[in-house]
Write a protein that holds these residues in place. Sequence first.
Motif, PDB file in Angstrom:
ATOM      1  N   THR A 170       0.930  -1.300  -0.046  1.00 43.01           N
ATOM      2  CA  THR A 170      -0.054   0.139  -0.130  1.00 43.01           C
ATOM      3  C   THR A 170       0.826   1.302   0.034  1.00 43.01           C
ATOM      4  N   ALA A 171       2.053   1.186   0.925  1.00 46.05           N
ATOM      5  CA  ALA A 171       2.760   2.432   1.037  1.00 46.05           C
ATOM      6  C   ALA A 171       3.583   2.738  -0.445  1.00 46.05           C
ATOM      7  N   THR A 182       5.497  10.507   1.502  1.00 50.81           N
ATOM      8  CA  THR A 182       5.502   9.828   2.595  1.00 50.81           C
ATOM      9  C   THR A 182       4.076   9.339   3.140  1.00 50.81           C
ATOM     10  N   PRO A 183       3.560   8.229   2.561  1.00 52.76           N
ATOM     11  CA  PRO A 183       2.398   7.718   2.834  1.00 52.76           C
ATOM     12  C   PRO A 183       2.265   7.369   4.366  1.00 52.76           C
ATOM     13  N   ALA A 235      -8.846   9.206   9.233  1.00 52.18           N
ATOM     14  CA  ALA A 235      -8.484   9.468   7.725  1.00 52.18           C
ATOM     15  C   ALA A 235      -9.022  10.202   6.802  1.00 52.18           C
ATOM     16  N   VAL A 236     -10.316  10.210   6.961  1.00 46.95           N
ATOM     17  CA  VAL A 236     -11.022  11.182   6.117  1.00 46.95           C
ATOM     18  C   VAL A 236     -10.758  12.533   6.329  1.00 46.95           C
ATOM     19  N   ASP A 241      -3.217   8.284   5.170  1.00 51.77           N
ATOM     20  CA  ASP A 241      -3.502   8.119   3.613  1.00 51.77           C
ATOM     21  C   ASP A 241      -4.206   6.866   3.153  1.00 51.77           C
ATOM     22  N   ALA A 242      -4.066   5.871   4.008  1.00 44.81           N
ATOM     23  CA  ALA A 242      -4.684   4.724   4.013  1.00 44.81           C
ATOM     24  C   ALA A 242      -5.057   3.874   5.230  1.00 44.81           C
TER      25      ALA A 242
END
Length: 309
Positions: A170-171, A182-183, A235-236, A241-242
Amino acid sequence: MAARRLPRIAITLGDPRGIGPEVTAGALADPEIAGAAEYVLVGPESLLRPGKNDVSAGAWSPDQGAAAAGRVAGEAIRIAVGMAMDGTVDALVTAPIEKNAFRAGGFHYPGHTEMLGELSGAAEVVMMMAAERTALGGPLRVVLATTHLALRDVPAALSADLLVHQATITAHALQRQWGIQTPRVALCAVNPHASDGGLFGDEEARIVHPALERLRSAGVDAYGPIPADTVFTRAVRGEFDAVIAPYHDVGMAAFKTAAFGAGVNVTLGLPFPRTSPDHGTALDIAGTGRADPSSMKEAVRLALRLARF
């Protein structure tokens, strides 16, 4: 200076008995989407656009059964993956398939994700649900660590290795395809209140904390375990980011509440961008004019964005 070419996006029409052809037509009727790329539809010859550069996946007619529909849907995926792999198209959008028909048509995969992974030679793939806009404002991206399992089977299926695998892919995808330098990846807790120090289970101590240590040692900006009742809101609001969700419903309930109709299924780990709407074939409403193309529009928009990185 030469003008930059438009991206080329392949769209497979999915099961021809379902709403895939309708929602694809609805998405491409949007002037903003229509002018943003060159589109190649891949599907039954009878559903392609005359005079366009569409690609036939074989013959099909409405009087044929499920196996014929599954065969042409699977062949369309095979053709479109080949186009993505040889650079003929920059990204792939897939309309929904019906899994029983898919299997009856000769394609023995659980679904799109597994077929895409095998055909592309990808070592590991991950399914992400992504909404770049939500009812609460900000984006929400959710990866399901486990998918279609009974709740009682989830603890045995979870492991630190699995969370590290999911979060790492994911990152990397957020860096490479979304351009996020930088996630920030959050690991959702398994138990209420992240087990409250072991009062409500030991998965956080036994699985999530070791995964976090390994991720941070590998340079992934990871956080957690964060209780499910706060992690998605955070997160929202832009804090992460995830989110890696430990099981299907905790992730999907939050995601569809915040992003119903705007959600997109993204396959991470492929050598090309692939998106899909977050709904099924809806065989019961196909041809009635009731199909909503909103999610397909979002799938195309996200494919366009990812194709540019």
